[in-house]
Design a protein around this motif. Structure first.
Motif, short mmCIF file in Angstrom:
data_model
loop_
_atom_site.label_atom_id
_atom_site.label_comp_id
_atom_site.label_asym_id
_atom_site.label_seq_id
_atom_site.Cartn_x
_atom_site.Cartn_y
_atom_site.Cartn_z
N ALA A 214 0.81 -1.27 -0.05
CA ALA A 214 -0.09 -0.09 0.07
C ALA A 214 0.89 1.32 0.04
N LEU A 215 1.99 1.37 0.83
CA LEU A 215 2.93 2.34 0.77
C LEU A 215 3.71 2.65 -0.68
N ALA A 216 3.99 1.37 -1.33
CA ALA A 216 4.67 1.45 -2.38
C ALA A 216 3.57 2.17 -3.42
N ARG A 217 2.35 1.62 -3.73
CA ARG A 217 1.45 2.16 -4.49
C ARG A 217 0.92 3.64 -4.28
N ALA A 218 1.07 4.04 -2.91
CA ALA A 218 0.80 5.56 -2.78
C ALA A 218 1.76 6.18 -2.90
N ALA A 219 3.10 5.97 -2.83
CA ALA A 219 4.50 6.68 -3.15
C ALA A 219 4.56 6.77 -4.79
N ASN A 220 4.36 5.73 -5.27
CA ASN A 220 4.38 5.69 -6.81
C ASN A 220 3.22 6.57 -7.54
N GLU A 432 5.44 16.61 0.72
CA GLU A 432 6.25 17.46 -0.37
C GLU A 432 7.35 16.29 -1.15
N ALA A 433 7.87 15.54 -0.32
CA ALA A 433 8.93 14.59 -0.82
C ALA A 433 8.22 13.78 -2.04
N ILE A 434 6.99 13.19 -1.61
CA ILE A 434 6.53 12.15 -2.41
C ILE A 434 6.10 12.80 -3.62
N ALA A 435 5.49 14.27 -3.64
CA ALA A 435 5.08 15.03 -4.61
C ALA A 435 6.50 15.40 -5.79
N ARG A 436 7.59 15.33 -5.04
CA ARG A 436 8.77 15.86 -5.74
C ARG A 436 9.03 14.56 -6.95
N ARG A 437 9.36 14.93 -7.84
CA ARG A 437 9.93 13.66 -8.97
C ARG A 437 11.33 13.88 -9.36
N VAL A 438 12.00 12.70 -9.83
CA VAL A 438 13.30 13.10 -10.38
C VAL A 438 12.89 13.30 -12.07
N VAL A 439 13.73 14.33 -12.44
CA VAL A 439 13.53 14.54 -13.94
C VAL A 439 14.66 14.53 -14.71
N ARG A 440 15.22 13.77 -15.61
CA ARG A 440 16.32 13.75 -16.20
C ARG A 440 15.95 14.34 -17.74
N GLU A 441 16.64 15.48 -17.98
CA GLU A 441 16.44 16.02 -19.25
C GLU A 441 17.51 15.15 -20.30
N SER A 442 17.18 14.11 -20.46
CA SER A 442 17.96 13.36 -21.55
C SER A 442 17.41 13.57 -22.97
N ALA A 443 16.30 13.61 -23.17
CA ALA A 443 15.50 13.85 -24.38
C ALA A 443 15.46 12.53 -25.33
N ILE A 444 16.04 11.52 -24.57
CA ILE A 444 16.12 10.20 -25.26
C ILE A 444 14.42 9.66 -25.59
N ALA A 445 13.75 9.76 -24.72
CA ALA A 445 12.24 9.58 -24.91
C ALA A 445 11.75 10.19 -26.07
N GLU A 446 11.85 11.47 -26.25
CA GLU A 446 11.57 12.29 -27.40
C GLU A 446 12.05 11.85 -28.79
N ARG A 447 13.35 11.59 -28.69
CA ARG A 447 14.03 10.97 -29.91
C ARG A 447 13.61 9.84 -30.21
N LEU A 448 13.22 8.86 -29.44
CA LEU A 448 12.78 7.41 -29.38
C LEU A 448 11.38 7.69 -30.26
N LEU A 449 10.62 8.40 -29.76
CA LEU A 449 9.35 8.58 -30.36
C LEU A 449 9.31 9.26 -31.70
N ARG A 450 10.08 10.06 -31.89
CA ARG A 450 10.23 10.85 -33.08
C ARG A 450 10.82 10.16 -34.32
N HIS A 451 11.84 9.06 -33.84
CA HIS A 451 12.66 8.53 -35.07
C HIS A 451 12.11 7.01 -35.02
#
Length: 467
Positions: A214-220, A432-451
């Motif tokens: 239950a904790l894992a689902r709430a955190a996720n 506040e910590a659970i609302a905070r996400r790690v964001v990696r600006e790699s742009a790989i996802a966008e490139r994979l979708l585009r190409h």
């Protein structure tokens, strides 16, 4: 899906059956190859030594239960190795012996804990794969991303949420409807790369009445209120305790009592190493009172007061250590956990689980090892423990994110003690910590979708997007 293409990505949380699924898949692929006359050359790998050891044990257990011919069972490898060892790490460089010019000798590679693989390592791995090799990536896309640059698994699984916008192509949905009997709704964006991703959502470890689940689902989900409600509920497997008072000391003593009792009666190293894996203190930071440095000193003092250990500095029997840098000459790698023990003559050795046995190393040969009564959540990835005492810092810190809390919580198999500082503001800090996400600006996802190629699949010979 995996039987008809060369790239497969299987993502799921703890206990969703990733290893069981991939073991059955290996049996099917090996059976096909044996029927054709030549067995597949299969290799198993993981980012760290601990993750490789866990993969080896899990695969061995799953293979033993397979209802297949003995020849098929014997053709499935049960020994995993680290990616550094697989690729042939060259000392004092960032290069490997295997690359595009000298590819790996294999037909199929399985990589577990793929969320820990950084961009540079994944690029090196893909470059070293033979052109016709199959690649299966296993991992939890919601765990912490790699310490180094990139969040490769998360980028490959982009849109693979419950209400995903990116999904399977029409050809794949039609194929799954034919073989599986269920129709999947169309996605807003049909992406050929998504055809290679399978999400496992049902946990066989955390049941409906599991507080850890239950904790894992709430955190996720980023739901801090639900997370706090779970902590305040009546779940038997989770508890909230103070990080500064007697409750913390009691949990530490309780967690280590079995290990040091066995140490006192002279139990064999294998038994002691197994007991070491039952309890672990995790934290978010490296430095400070609530980090690895402060907690290790505090825990050592508690254990000395109990008479479990005789000193708190230097080398001593009962000191747990973690290897902090790869040492190919010793066969030890970053993240390997060991336990310091004394032989019959009182000489100290550091013992590590290696394969089916125990490896003993002189303390003087370990140039890069740190005390591991407490370890960071980052270092715990690829490991699981029966009971986890998870300590969060007293004040807000940007490193404490939803992914870190989710990963820390899910290192516990049976019991979780979450240690928080006293004060009314701690609940707000946690929310506040659970609302905070790690964001990696790699742009790989966008490139994979585009190409990604917008190709039509032939059911017998599906094309694999080039990564």
């Amino acid at each position: 899906m995996a039987l008809r293409q060369r790239l497969t990505i299987i993502s799921g949380g703890p206990g969703t059956g990733k290893t069981t699924t991939v073991t059955r898949l290996l049996a099917l692929l090996q059976q096909q190859a044996l029927d054709a006359g030549t067995a597949l050359r299969i290799r198993l790998a993981a980012p760290t030594g601990k993750a490789a050891a866990r993969l080896s044990a899990s695969i061995a257990g799953a293979v033993a239960k397979l209802p297949v011919a003995e020849g098929v069972r014997a053709a499935i490898p049960q020994e995993a190795q680290t990616l550094h060892r697989l690729l042939g790490a060259r000392p004092d460089t960032r290069h490997f012996r295997h690359d595009a010019e000298t590819p790996l000798s294999l037909d199929l590679l399985v990589v577990d804990e793929a969320s820990m693989v950084d961009l540079e390592m994944m690029a090196a791995l893909l470059a070293a794969l033979p052109p016709q090799a199959r690649l299966i990536l296993l991992g939890d896309k919601d765990q912490l991303a790699s310490v180094e640059a990139g969040s490769v698994l998360g980028d490959l699984c982009v849109g693979a949420g419950v209400d995903r916008e990116v999904g399977y192509t029409e050809a794949t949905r039609a194929y799954l409807a034919r073989v599986g009997g269920e129709s999947l709704p169309p996605a807003a964006i049909a992406n050929p790369l998504a055809d290679h991703v399978a999400m496992l959502r049902r946990s066989f470890r955390f049941h409906a009445d599991s507080g850890i689940g239950a904790l894992a689902r709430a955190a996720n989900a980023g739901d801090g209120d639900a997370f706090l409600d779970c902590l305040g509920g009546e779940y038997a497997d989770i508890e909230r305790i103070g990080s500064e008072g007697a409750a913390f000391e009691r949990r530490v003593v309780e967690g280590y009592r079995a290990l040091f009792a066995a140490l006192a009666r002279g139990a064999p190293a294998a038994e002691l190493l197994a007991l070491q894996g039952r309890f672990q203190v995790l934290c978010a930071l490296r430095r400070g009172e609530w980090g690895v440095e402060g907690l290790n000193a505090r825990i050592a003092q508690i254990l000395r007061q109990q008479g479990f250990i005789t000193r708190t500095d230097g080398w001593y029997a009962g000191r747990p250590v973690m290897v902090t840098h790869n040492d190919p000459q010793l066969g030890l790698y970053n993240g390997d956990l060991g336990l310091t023990l004394a032989d019959a003559d009182g000489r100290l050795r550091v013992c590590f689980v290696q394969g089916d046995g125990v490896r003993q190393v002189l303390p003087s040969r370990l140039d890069a090892a740190a005390t591991a009564f407490a370890m960071t959540v980052h270092k715990s990835q690829g490991s699981e423990f029966e009971h986890v005492l998870f300590v969060l810092p007293a004040r807000a810190n940007p490193i404490v994110t939803r992914e870190l809390i989710y990963t820390g919580v899910t290192r516990a198999r049976s019991r979780l003690s979450l240690a928080l500082a006293a004060g009314s503001g701690q609940s707000r800090t946690l929310r506040e910590a659970i609302a905070r996400r790690v964001v990696r600006e790699s742009a790989i996802a966008e490139r994979l979708l585009r190409h990604a190629p917008a190709h039509e699949r032939d059911e017998g010979t599906p094309e694999t997007p080039r990564l």
